[in-house]
Design an enzyme around this catalytic site. Sequence first.
Site, mmCIF file in Angstrom:
data_model
loop_
_atom_site.group_PDB
_atom_site.id
_atom_site.type_symbol
_atom_site.label_atom_id
_atom_site.label_comp_id
_atom_site.label_asym_id
_atom_site.label_seq_id
_atom_site.Cartn_x
_atom_site.Cartn_y
_atom_site.Cartn_z
ATOM 1 N N GLU A 41 -6.119 3.761 -6.255
ATOM 2 C CA GLU A 41 -7.424 3.701 -5.627
ATOM 3 C C GLU A 41 -8.124 5.298 -5.925
ATOM 4 O OE1 GLU A 41 -9.896 3.683 -1.543
ATOM 5 O OE2 GLU A 41 -8.131 4.837 -1.836
ATOM 6 N N ASP A 43 -3.136 4.481 -2.375
ATOM 7 C CA ASP A 43 -4.224 5.134 -1.648
ATOM 8 C C ASP A 43 -4.615 6.629 -2.338
ATOM 9 O OD1 ASP A 43 -5.963 4.700 0.954
ATOM 10 O OD2 ASP A 43 -4.914 6.647 1.378
ATOM 11 N N HIS A 102 -11.361 -3.363 3.069
ATOM 12 C CA HIS A 102 -11.477 -2.796 4.401
ATOM 13 C C HIS A 102 -12.124 -1.666 4.482
ATOM 14 C CE1 HIS A 102 -8.342 -0.434 2.399
ATOM 15 N NE2 HIS A 102 -8.431 0.620 3.419
ATOM 16 N N ASP A 103 -12.684 -1.239 3.440
ATOM 17 C CA ASP A 103 -13.527 0.236 3.603
ATOM 18 C C ASP A 103 -14.933 -0.324 3.250
ATOM 19 O OD1 ASP A 103 -11.337 1.802 4.198
ATOM 20 O OD2 ASP A 103 -11.194 2.188 2.123
ATOM 21 N N ASP A 145 0.830 -0.972 0.128
ATOM 22 C CA ASP A 145 0.157 0.008 0.057
ATOM 23 C C ASP A 145 0.734 1.304 0.122
ATOM 24 O OD1 ASP A 145 -2.598 1.524 0.432
ATOM 25 O OD2 ASP A 145 -3.416 -0.419 1.272
#
Length: 569
Positions: free
Chosen positions: A269, A211, A342-343, A103
């Site tokens: 993302e 991210d 995870h969101d 990430d």
Amino acid sequence: MTVSPDDAPWWTRAVVYQIYPRSFADSDGDGVGDLRGILEHVDHLADLGVDVVWLSPIYRSPQDDNGYDISDYDDVDPLFGSLADLDALIEALHARGIKLVMDLVVNHTSDEHPWFTASRSATDDPRRDWYWWRPARPGTVPGAPGAEPTNWRSFFSGPAWQYDEATGEYYLHLFSRKQPDLNWENPQVRQAVYAMMRRWLDRGVDGFRMDVINLVSKVTSLPDGVVGVDGLGDGSPYYTCGPRIHELLHEMHEEVFAGRSGQLLTVGETPGVTLADAVAFTDPARGEVDMVFAFEHVDLGRGPGGKFDPVPVRLTELKEVLGRWQAGLGEVGWNSLYWSNHDQPRVVSRWGDESPASAKALATLLHLHRGTPYVYQGEELGMTNAHFTAVEQYQDIEVVNYVAQVRALGLVDEAHLLAGLATTSRDNARTPVQWDAGPNAGFTSGEPWLTVNPNHVRINAAAQRQDETSVLAHYRRLIALRHDEPTVALGDFTMLLPEHEQVYAFTRRLGADLLVVAVNVGAEPVEVDLGVPVEGAEVVHATHPDAVAPGPGPLRLRGWEALVLRPRG
Ligand code: ISL
């Protein structure tokens, strides 16, 4: 992209598995997952057959946003282990033919990062301009409510500006106040980021999941946004895919990836990304990123009050969105395919009925699309939402801040609030992975940081490993199917029955080969005329082990049945 199987990039055939380390496996009993815990389970990943692991952040961090607030990009947080543990993980994965994608969180740092502590120390510090510092709005008292430089709202409720007494100015934070935004207009910032990325690639990692990378270019005049019920403005038009975003990603590509092997993976993302921007991001000729995460399909069902005020969504709406993205990234560019991360809430709770049958049907639906599928940890077991019954069970900063705000504003009643959180909160996906039916699901010998779902006695990896009818075995077969069938990886996509509210059907075609996919998105049996002849077709893949070649007449699908058919001739 229109490519032949011979010259298609490797990731067109790949399946990625996301690990959220805090919740994966805890080796030392402190209740938080860690790198040694992942090492103990690498064979789970190898058995599943995934090609890539994307590891959510393990860098040094005060953990204000579970590691998405980084204070040292070059070290591992002791909570998760050490650099030596990470090297061991890279080696163990590579030994099994699995790549590791890290990430990359560079829209912001932690406020405890040395870059920021220098930046906030004085207005003439050399690092001052590395972040977005602005004076109070003219004519206001600095630090007073409403004196923020712009009216922007943060993603985590409240103003996106934090007043800093020491220098009498504000800094921008699109996320929590402990996540100040880096100023990508400053070339030194960019060079520092690129150098850090090169160090990780030199260490052996195979790429990055970037991210909120489409938020790094802001309209530098920072205009006010349209005001909502909280009195704050929506700044997103001024920071989503901003004016220099494509230039900056191309620069990163040139500085970091050009000249490296074609074995890397880059995925941006990109919340709020439009299809047009996604085409530009992923057009190989432009040299930006390999693929992006789009949000339209996961943002369906937002009600008037936002994500915690959900409204029902019809299957036809999902088809419209996914179908448009399949078509839009058909000739040029590439899709990433995901239900969950995870969101997001768990897919079996969102689109299924939490049964293993629905987990399998939804898996087939997604994995037969064109693009690179991402499996979020526990999805391959059919893990469900958390079903918390009290606000106090939630740990996520987004929820904590939201609850404080709506209570202060008196905006919702508590039952409505609890129902909204239970449907869409990020903690739904963050409960510990359910390894076995024992205490704490085999996740930890200590006290887990987030409540383990009590349904782990039914839904767990140990129970599924040897069971060929399990959700886990189904995912294993789907991943193998993508590896084995060029048409699954590269075939064209055509939606069938766009108006049908229960059956999701489409074709994939590569040269003379045709696959027909039909999924019953419901527990009731259904009969449907696909408009494509499938009588006597070969069953290439199915949710139900006893599926046979379809007979004449309409196609009959049992509850949550999915079929991948190859018509004869
Ligand atoms: O879940 C969201 C809030 O409603 C999303 O908007 C989310 O914040 C957005 O997708 C960005 O997510 C990424 O960046 C955040 C971090 O909290 C998320 O976990 C991460 O995936 C800030 O780094």
